[in-house]
Design a protein around this motif. Structure first.
Motif, PDB file in Angstrom:
ATOM      1  N   ASN A  56       0.861  -1.171   0.000  1.00  0.00           N
ATOM      2  CA  ASN A  56       0.000   0.000   0.000  1.00  0.00           C
ATOM      3  C   ASN A  56       0.903   1.228   0.000  1.00  0.00           C
ATOM      4  O   ASN A  56       1.596   1.491   0.981  1.00  0.00           O
ATOM      5  CB  ASN A  56      -0.903  -0.012   1.232  1.00  0.00           C
ATOM      6  N   SER A  57       0.903   1.971  -1.070  1.00  0.00           N
ATOM      7  CA  SER A  57       1.831   3.096  -1.223  1.00  0.00           C
ATOM      8  C   SER A  57       1.680   4.138  -0.120  1.00  0.00           C
ATOM      9  O   SER A  57       2.654   4.816   0.234  1.00  0.00           O
ATOM     10  CB  SER A  57       1.618   3.757  -2.591  1.00  0.00           C
ATOM     11  N   MET A  58       0.476   4.267   0.434  1.00  0.00           N
ATOM     12  CA  MET A  58       0.247   5.270   1.475  1.00  0.00           C
ATOM     13  C   MET A  58       0.479   4.719   2.881  1.00  0.00           C
ATOM     14  O   MET A  58       0.429   5.477   3.852  1.00  0.00           O
ATOM     15  CB  MET A  58      -1.181   5.817   1.364  1.00  0.00           C
ATOM     16  N   ARG A  59       0.719   3.421   2.980  1.00  0.00           N
ATOM     17  CA  ARG A  59       0.921   2.818   4.300  1.00  0.00           C
ATOM     18  C   ARG A  59       2.187   1.966   4.364  1.00  0.00           C
ATOM     19  O   ARG A  59       2.362   1.198   5.288  1.00  0.00           O
ATOM     20  CB  ARG A  59      -0.294   1.952   4.667  1.00  0.00           C
ATOM     21  N   MET A  60       3.076   2.134   3.382  1.00  0.00           N
ATOM     22  CA  MET A  60       4.312   1.352   3.382  1.00  0.00           C
ATOM     23  C   MET A  60       5.134   1.649   4.633  1.00  0.00           C
ATOM     24  O   MET A  60       5.766   0.768   5.205  1.00  0.00           O
ATOM     25  CB  MET A  60       5.121   1.667   2.118  1.00  0.00           C
ATOM     26  N   TRP A  61       5.093   2.900   5.086  1.00  0.00           N
ATOM     27  CA  TRP A  61       5.873   3.295   6.264  1.00  0.00           C
ATOM     28  C   TRP A  61       5.296   2.707   7.554  1.00  0.00           C
ATOM     29  O   TRP A  61       5.940   2.746   8.601  1.00  0.00           O
ATOM     30  CB  TRP A  61       5.930   4.820   6.368  1.00  0.00           C
ATOM     31  N   GLN A  62       4.092   2.128   7.465  1.00  0.00           N
ATOM     32  CA  GLN A  62       3.489   1.453   8.614  1.00  0.00           C
ATOM     33  C   GLN A  62       3.597  -0.071   8.517  1.00  0.00           C
ATOM     34  O   GLN A  62       3.192  -0.782   9.430  1.00  0.00           O
ATOM     35  CB  GLN A  62       2.023   1.848   8.748  1.00  0.00           C
ATOM     36  N   GLY A  63       4.122  -0.560   7.396  1.00  0.00           N
ATOM     37  CA  GLY A  63       4.288  -2.005   7.240  1.00  0.00           C
ATOM     38  C   GLY A  63       3.211  -2.693   6.440  1.00  0.00           C
ATOM     39  O   GLY A  63       3.066  -3.917   6.528  1.00  0.00           O
ATOM     40  N   ALA A  64       2.452  -1.931   5.633  1.00  0.00           N
ATOM     41  CA  ALA A  64       1.379  -2.530   4.823  1.00  0.00           C
ATOM     42  C   ALA A  64       1.968  -3.126   3.550  1.00  0.00           C
ATOM     43  O   ALA A  64       1.868  -2.562   2.454  1.00  0.00           O
ATOM     44  CB  ALA A  64       0.311  -1.500   4.498  1.00  0.00           C
ATOM     45  N   SER A  65       2.618  -4.270   3.703  1.00  0.00           N
ATOM     46  CA  SER A  65       3.217  -4.974   2.576  1.00  0.00           C
ATOM     47  C   SER A  65       3.255  -6.449   2.922  1.00  0.00           C
ATOM     48  O   SER A  65       3.004  -6.840   4.067  1.00  0.00           O
ATOM     49  CB  SER A  65       4.638  -4.459   2.297  1.00  0.00           C
ATOM     50  N   GLY A  66       3.588  -7.294   1.932  1.00  0.00           N
ATOM     51  CA  GLY A  66       3.691  -8.714   2.241  1.00  0.00           C
ATOM     52  C   GLY A  66       3.979  -9.557   1.015  1.00  0.00           C
ATOM     53  O   GLY A  66       3.760  -9.128  -0.131  1.00  0.00           O
TER      54      GLY A  66
END
Length: 370
Positions: A56-66
């Motif tokens: 998630n480009s807007m939540r990458m800094w929160q760890g929204a990836s996988g």
């Protein structure tokens, strides 16, 4: 990162919809429990293949990836990454979830406020990252996968124990389950026959008592260190003592389960608003600790609560004392109480093991990555 992760821009609307979450990584959208807000036209949605790493480009800094174990599609606002041939995707999926990397992503995100921060591929690709040879990457991710599997199994065990406890509380207290050798009918009593109110007011500092809180989730728990100690001076002697083995409840929140027994080997101080009480001889405290917190009793408290407004309803001791309950003889009380205590200890030990495993994973993520 542009040397180890490439961008996939393929589009497809004929695949299953995926979600990218902070805690669970990539999951099927139907398993997210959220309302489907996707467009009716999915033709512009981005293709994700097994082994890709969407974020998630807007939540990458929160760890929204996988790492994706599924083939499907994600929102056009997301970015889909393809690991290079010399890169292990699972290894990188762990790497980019570390706190150190999240801080880097935050610094490189663009936008005026945290609500608009956005990390697109051009910015991500410019970030420098160091990775070992692919063989070492595989060894690291294999160790982390095994640890994740152990953490998941431990959490499932906790969930199963909690469900077992819930069932036991229901069956033991409605008497549909009885221990072998016990068949006598339970006697009807009023809570005022079992408990008597005690109100010892103190200044915790003068009495050298720790100040504790009473919560629905954790029962008696130490007051936060952030608590303003000056408040004690202004209130002076407006706190109550809860002696060892005594009970305490919050009159306003007892309908939510805010009740506990002090099982410490010391007295503590609590808010003077709380109701404190002792149990008469001939009754087992552990049995009543579980009974008074059971769903059966929560329903009774709601029926007896007084107050014109729902948010102001409460159960003072004068009302608490007239509530009717059924209880077995002392020997069976003791049997039930001890059994449930052992179950609680097992749950606590398993939760402690889970915490240790999570700390181990945190340490490994720190030490295994450069």
């Amino acid at each position: 990162m542009g040397e180890v992760l490439f961008e996939r821009n393929s589009r497809s609307g004929a695949k299953q919809l995926l979600s990218v979450t902070i805690n669970q990584g990539v999951i099927k959208a139907e398993d997210s429990g959220r309302k489907d807000n996707s467009s009716s036209d999915l033709s512009n949605y981005k293709l994700v293949k097994v082994g890709d790493i969407p974020y998630n480009s807007m939540r990458m800094w929160q760890g929204a990836s996988g790492y994706s174990y599924f083939e499907g599609i994600v929102s056009p606002a997301y970015t889909v990454l393809i690991p290079s041939a010399e890169t292990d995707g699972l290894f990188l999926s762990y790497d980019i979830k570390r706190n150190k990397m999240l801080s880097v992503f935050q610094r490189h995100s663009q936008g005026l406020t945290s609500d608009t921060w956005n990390l697109k591929y051009p910015q991500l690709s410019s970030i420098h990252v160091r990775v070992p040879k692919k063989n070492e990457q595989k060894q690291i991710r294999q160790a982390l996968i095994k640890l994740d599997d152990l953490i998941a199994a431990t959490q499932r065990r906790i969930d199963a124990l909690e469900q077992a406890k819930k069932a036991l509380l229901q069956r033991l207290f409605d008497q549909s389950w009885r221990f072998k050798g016990y068949s006598d009918p339970w006697e009807k009593r009023k809570l005022g026959d079992i408990f008597y109110q005690v109100s010892f007011f103190v200044n915790p500092e003068d009495a050298k008592l720790e100040l504790w809180s009473l919560t629905v989730a954790e029962g008696l728990t130490p007051k936060s260190i952030r608590y303003d100690r000056n408040f004690l001076v202004r209130k002076q002697d407006k706190f109550k003592v809860v002696h060892s083995e005594d009970f305490v409840y919050n009159p306003m929140n007892i309908t939510l389960g805010a009740l506990d027994q002090n099982k410490l080997l010391k007295s503590v101080a609590v808010s003077g608003y709380y109701t404190t009480m002792s149990i008469n001889r001939g009754f087992d405290g552990s049995f009543f600790k579980f009974l008074l917190s059971s769903p059966l009793m929560i329903r009774k408290y709601k029926n007896y609560a007084t107050g014109s407004l729902l948010e102001k309803q409460r159960v003072q001791f004068s009302t608490f004392s007239i509530i009717n309950i059924k209880a077995p003889k002392f020997d069976e009380q003791n049997k039930i109480g001890n059994f449930l205590i052992k179950l609680d200890h097992l749950i606590a030990a398993t939760q402690s093991r889970l915490s240790s495993l999570e700390l181990l994973k945190k340490a490994l993520l720190q030490d295994l990555f450069i």
